[in-house]
Design an enzyme around this catalytic site. Structure first.
Site, PDB file in Angstrom:
ATOM      1  N   GLN A  20       0.824  -1.208   0.000  1.00 32.81           N
ATOM      2  CA  GLN A  20       0.000   0.000   0.000  1.00 32.81           C
ATOM      3  C   GLN A  20       0.863   1.266   0.000  1.00 32.81           C
ATOM      4  OE1 GLN A  20      -3.319  -0.331  -0.187  1.00 32.81           O
ATOM      5  NE2 GLN A  20      -3.634   1.857  -0.364  1.00 32.81           N
ATOM      6  N   GLU A  21       1.933   1.253   0.768  1.00 29.81           N
ATOM      7  CA  GLU A  21       2.763   2.447   0.922  1.00 29.81           C
ATOM      8  C   GLU A  21       3.558   2.795  -0.329  1.00 29.81           C
ATOM      9  OE1 GLU A  21       3.001   4.724   3.212  1.00 29.81           O
ATOM     10  OE2 GLU A  21       1.835   3.835   4.809  1.00 29.81           O
ATOM     11  N   SER A  22       4.259   1.813  -0.878  1.00 34.33           N
ATOM     12  CA  SER A  22       5.211   2.135  -1.953  1.00 34.33           C
ATOM     13  C   SER A  22       5.071   1.274  -3.196  1.00 34.33           C
ATOM     14  CB  SER A  22       6.639   1.964  -1.430  1.00 34.33           C
ATOM     15  OG  SER A  22       6.887   0.593  -1.152  1.00 34.33           O
TER      16      SER A  22
END
Length: 159
Positions: A20-22
């Site tokens: 989700q983050e990167s």
């Protein structure tokens, strides 16, 4: 797996946060200045002892260490830990220990939980092994994940 074991965080949760983050890009930089695989902002990176946010190992350790802190802070509630990871733990606390009414944060929590599939986190920091011959484990041990880095991109696999 090393950081999952070291900090007692489910490796599947770590993978979903990184996704989700990167999107597994170790050189990702957000408009807010979050960096690396787990998108650490400078203050969080410093707080967790991460000196090089673009070093995959350091970034994952800092992110997992912070995730462990949040899981402990919010008594294993994955929704609140994820909300704290995205919006900051102080916003969750100021919001009465609920996911803040921020569209991005609500989407973040919902997206990760949809893939992770668990509302609470029961893995804790490893303690000294104790014999449990009479008690079967609650759930099977997940297969270990391997990280292979090709051209600077980490690939996570259980094969």
């Amino acid at each position: 797996m090393e950081m999952a074991t070291k900090y007692g965080v489910d490796p599947k949760l770590i993978v979903e946060v990184i996704r989700q983050e990167s999107g597994f890009n170790p050189y990702a930089v957000s408009t807010a200045g979050a960096k690396g695989l787990m998108q650490l902002i400078d203050g969080t990176a410093a707080r967790m002892g991460t000196r090089n946010v673009f070093d995959a190992r350091q970034n994952i350790e800092g992110g997992v260490k912070y995730l462990r802190l949040l899981l402990d802070m919010f008594n294993g509630d994955v929704s609140l830990a994820l909300a704290g990871y995205n919006a900051g733990e102080h916003r969750v606390i100021r919001n009465g220990y609920q996911v803040p009414n921020i569209a991005e944060t609500k989407h973040y929590v919902k997206a990760i939980l949809a893939r992770y599939g668990r509302p609470s986190h029961h893995t804790t920091k490893p303690a000294s092994p104790k014999p449990t011959a009479t008690t079967p484990p609650d759930e099977p041990t997940p297969e270990p994940l391997r990280v292979i880095i090709r051209d600077g991109v980490p690939l996570l696999t259980n094969r």
